[in-house]
Enzyme design. Structure first.
Site, PDB file in Angstrom:
ATOM      1  N   TYR A 161      30.010  77.285  89.461  1.00  0.00           N
ATOM      2  CA  TYR A 161      30.474  76.465  88.005  1.00  0.00           C
ATOM      3  C   TYR A 161      29.554  76.995  87.176  1.00  0.00           C
ATOM      4  CZ  TYR A 161      32.005  72.959  84.726  1.00  0.00           C
ATOM      5  OH  TYR A 161      32.510  72.261  84.072  1.00  0.00           O
ATOM      6  N   ASP A 179      22.641  81.826  85.456  1.00  0.00           N
ATOM      7  CA  ASP A 179      22.944  80.514  85.035  1.00  0.00           C
ATOM      8  C   ASP A 179      22.069  79.346  85.522  1.00  0.00           C
ATOM      9  OD1 ASP A 179      26.108  78.282  84.454  1.00  0.00           O
ATOM     10  OD2 ASP A 179      23.932  77.978  84.348  1.00  0.00           O
ATOM     11  N   LYS A 211      20.569  70.652  80.400  1.00  0.00           N
ATOM     12  CA  LYS A 211      20.155  69.317  80.943  1.00  0.00           C
ATOM     13  C   LYS A 211      18.534  69.289  80.832  1.00  0.00           C
ATOM     14  CE  LYS A 211      23.548  70.488  84.785  1.00  0.00           C
ATOM     15  NZ  LYS A 211      24.497  69.341  84.651  1.00  0.00           N
TER      16      LYS A 211
HETATM   17  P1  KE4 Z   1      27.653  71.169  80.669  1.00  0.00           P
HETATM   18  O1  KE4 Z   1      28.698  71.904  79.500  1.00  0.00           O
HETATM   19  O2  KE4 Z   1      28.178  70.233  81.489  1.00  0.00           O
HETATM   20  O3  KE4 Z   1      26.257  70.834  79.894  1.00  0.00           O
HETATM   21  O4  KE4 Z   1      27.001  72.484  81.586  1.00  0.00           O
HETATM   22  C1  KE4 Z   1      27.947  72.894  82.372  1.00  0.00           C
HETATM   23  C2  KE4 Z   1      27.362  73.606  83.436  1.00  0.00           C
HETATM   24  C3  KE4 Z   1      26.904  75.040  83.554  1.00  0.00           C
HETATM   25  N1  KE4 Z   1      26.278  75.798  84.333  1.00  0.00           N
HETATM   26  C4  KE4 Z   1      25.908  74.858  85.528  1.00  0.00           C
HETATM   27  C5  KE4 Z   1      25.063  75.772  86.820  1.00  0.00           C
HETATM   28  C6  KE4 Z   1      26.297  73.786  85.715  1.00  0.00           C
HETATM   29  O5  KE4 Z   1      25.914  72.960  86.923  1.00  0.00           O
HETATM   30  C7  KE4 Z   1      27.054  73.028  84.430  1.00  0.00           C
HETATM   31  C8  KE4 Z   1      27.213  71.495  84.654  1.00  0.00           C
HETATM   32  N2  KE4 Z   1      26.777  70.684  85.873  1.00  0.00           N
HETATM   33  C9  KE4 Z   1      27.824  69.641  86.250  1.00  0.00           C
HETATM   34  C10 KE4 Z   1      27.200  69.175  87.664  1.00  0.00           C
HETATM   35  N3  KE4 Z   1      27.804  69.944  88.548  1.00  0.00           N
HETATM   36  C11 KE4 Z   1      27.789  68.771  85.227  1.00  0.00           C
HETATM   37  C12 KE4 Z   1      28.676  67.236  85.519  1.00  0.00           C
HETATM   38  C13 KE4 Z   1      29.951  67.029  84.747  1.00  0.00           C
HETATM   39  O6  KE4 Z   1      30.538  68.112  84.561  1.00  0.00           O
HETATM   40  O7  KE4 Z   1      30.206  66.085  84.366  1.00  0.00           O
END
Ligand code: KE4
Length: 424
Positions: free
Chosen positions: A143, A238, A266
């Protein structure tokens, strides 16, 4: 009598899709009412009904030092006193950029954005602008946020939702996104055999953490590095989760493989909305206003968010034993869970890398999307409910990670292991 979380959720669903501002928070795949959190400190969170939880989500990664670390809090308060946002250049942005470039060897230049999604979307655009090519290779179960081109066989909430591709994404937006199998270099090579000269980049989570936790197989990351170099494609790591999680130079340092572009999120915001992408100078200088790859953001490099991120990153940088201790804590904790699972005789698998881990309800070793999907999400839901009852707050979905922090004490982890014994 309804709990306050239940009544708040009843209200929330009237005004917010699913009652939440991010799908996984809705507790949909565990079939419970989401707990509305009022405050958090250290390794604990407290909900609106006064219930206390030992937290293994840590806001999905940012809280590596624990919630509400005094140094982070003080830096935010101080920054707020000078104003929240100026839409102009500030000193803290220079400090943040210098700090990231000093800590991650593959990064000469970095651009701040406001989320991991934005970081990935921008890095993909920079890769396409730099190479003049259109195609991107990603991995099923990884993801990379919710930009259109990345919502193909994604992980995280998309996996739980059982929607391998999202509605609302025109075919044209994903026509150039090719999917490969995580930990399977042949699946990557076959795509390059087909159209290697059209592939701008391979984007990968160097540790899969959105199909549960799936470590890279021996040689997998180096194999990607070699294929990209051979075809003149860029390798994008990523590191939104692994960045400053596995070490100061993230997965690149941990596994000894350098990326051409890296995305962050994060931890670099310490809980404030921050993302970043960075890499080699000649790639990053394609980005506006220097180059022709346009990318912008009203609140990018926000002074309050930079203050939070700088405070956290400096604490991580200045403790020479931080990662050795945290990763050892992870090895011991997840190793204990593995022992409990084996003694239970139940079909449970445990994967971990450092402080990231996942308990899968399957007897199949989980090494990619297909094997992750063999996990029994109903069994995970029952496990989640049992742990929650005992005051342990886990990711409310099977295909997520557990996050340990410096704030988790040995006693707290011992208690969590006792709860796991009763719950798996
Ligand atoms: P954000 O747009 O949510 O800040 O980041 C996206 C993203 C990009 N790359 C990786 C490897 C990620 O894990 C994420 C977002 N992680 C999720 C948890 N699996 C965020 C939690 C959510 O979607 O509420």
């Amino acid at each position: 009598m309804m709990t306050k979380s239940e009544s708040l959720f009843q209200e929330a669903v009237k005004y917010i899709p699913g009652g939440v501002n991010s799908p996984v928070r809705a507790f949909g795949s565990v079939g419970l009412t989401p707990r509305f959190i009022e405050r958090a400190r250290g390794s604990h969170m407290y909900d609106v009904d006064g219930r206390e939880y030992l937290d293994f989500v840590g806001s999905w990664g940012p809280m590596i030092l624990g919630h509400d670390h005094p140094a982070v809090r003080e830096s935010v308060i101080k920054a707020c006193e000078d104003g929240l946002s100026f839409g102009a250049a500030t000193e803290r942005e220079v400090e943040m950029a210098e700090l990231i470039c000093s800590l991650v060897p593959s990064i000469d230049m970095v651009r701040m954005v406001n989320s991991g999604t934005e970081a990935v979307m921008s890095a993909v655009r920079a890769a396409r602008g730099y190479t003049g090519r259109d195609k991107i290779v990603k991995f099923m179960g990884c993801y990379h946020g919710h930009s259109d081109a990345m919502l193909v066989k994604a992980g995280s909430g998309v996996m739980t939702a059982g929607v391998p591709d999202s509605a609302g994404v025109p075919a044209g937006c994903t026509a150039d996104t090719l999917s490969a199998v995580y930990n399977d270099l042949d699946s990557v090579q076959s795509l390059f055999d087909l159209c290697g000269d059209q592939i701008a980049a391979v984007i990968v989570e160097p540790v899969g953490a959105n199909m549960g936790v799936v470590p890279p197989a021996e040689g997998f990351l180096q194999g990607l590095r070699d294929i990209c170099t051979r075809y003149g494609s860029l390798l994008i790591f990523d590191e939104v989760i692994t960045g400053f999680r596995l070490g100061l130079d993230g997965a690149q340092g941990y596994f000894g493989v350098q990326a051409d572009l890296t995305t962050f999120g994060k931890i670099i915001g310490a809980g404030m909305p921050v993302g970043a992408y960075g890499g080699k100078r000649e790639i990053m200088e394609t980005v506006a206003p220097v180059g022709k790859v346009y990318q912008a953001g009203t609140l990018s490099g926000n002074p309050v968010a930079m203050a939070a991120g700088l405070a956290q990153l400096r604490l991580l940088r200045d403790d020479p034993l931080f990662y050795e201790k945290l990763n050892r804590k992870g090895d011991s904790f997840y190793g204990e869970i593995e022992r409990i699972a084996e003694e239970s005789g139940k079909p449970v698998r445990v994967n971990h890398v450092g402080s990231l881990g996942c308990v899968f309800f399957t007897e199949v070793p989980v090494v990619n999307y297909a094997t992750a999907k063999t996990a029994d999400t109903q069994k995970y839901a029952a496990y989640f409910a049992s742990m929650l009852k005992q005051g342990i707050y886990l990711a409310p979905a099977q295909f997520e990670a557990m996050f340990l922090s410096a704030a988790h004490s040995e006693e707290e982890l011992a208690y969590a292991l006792e709860c796991i014994k009763k719950s798996i």
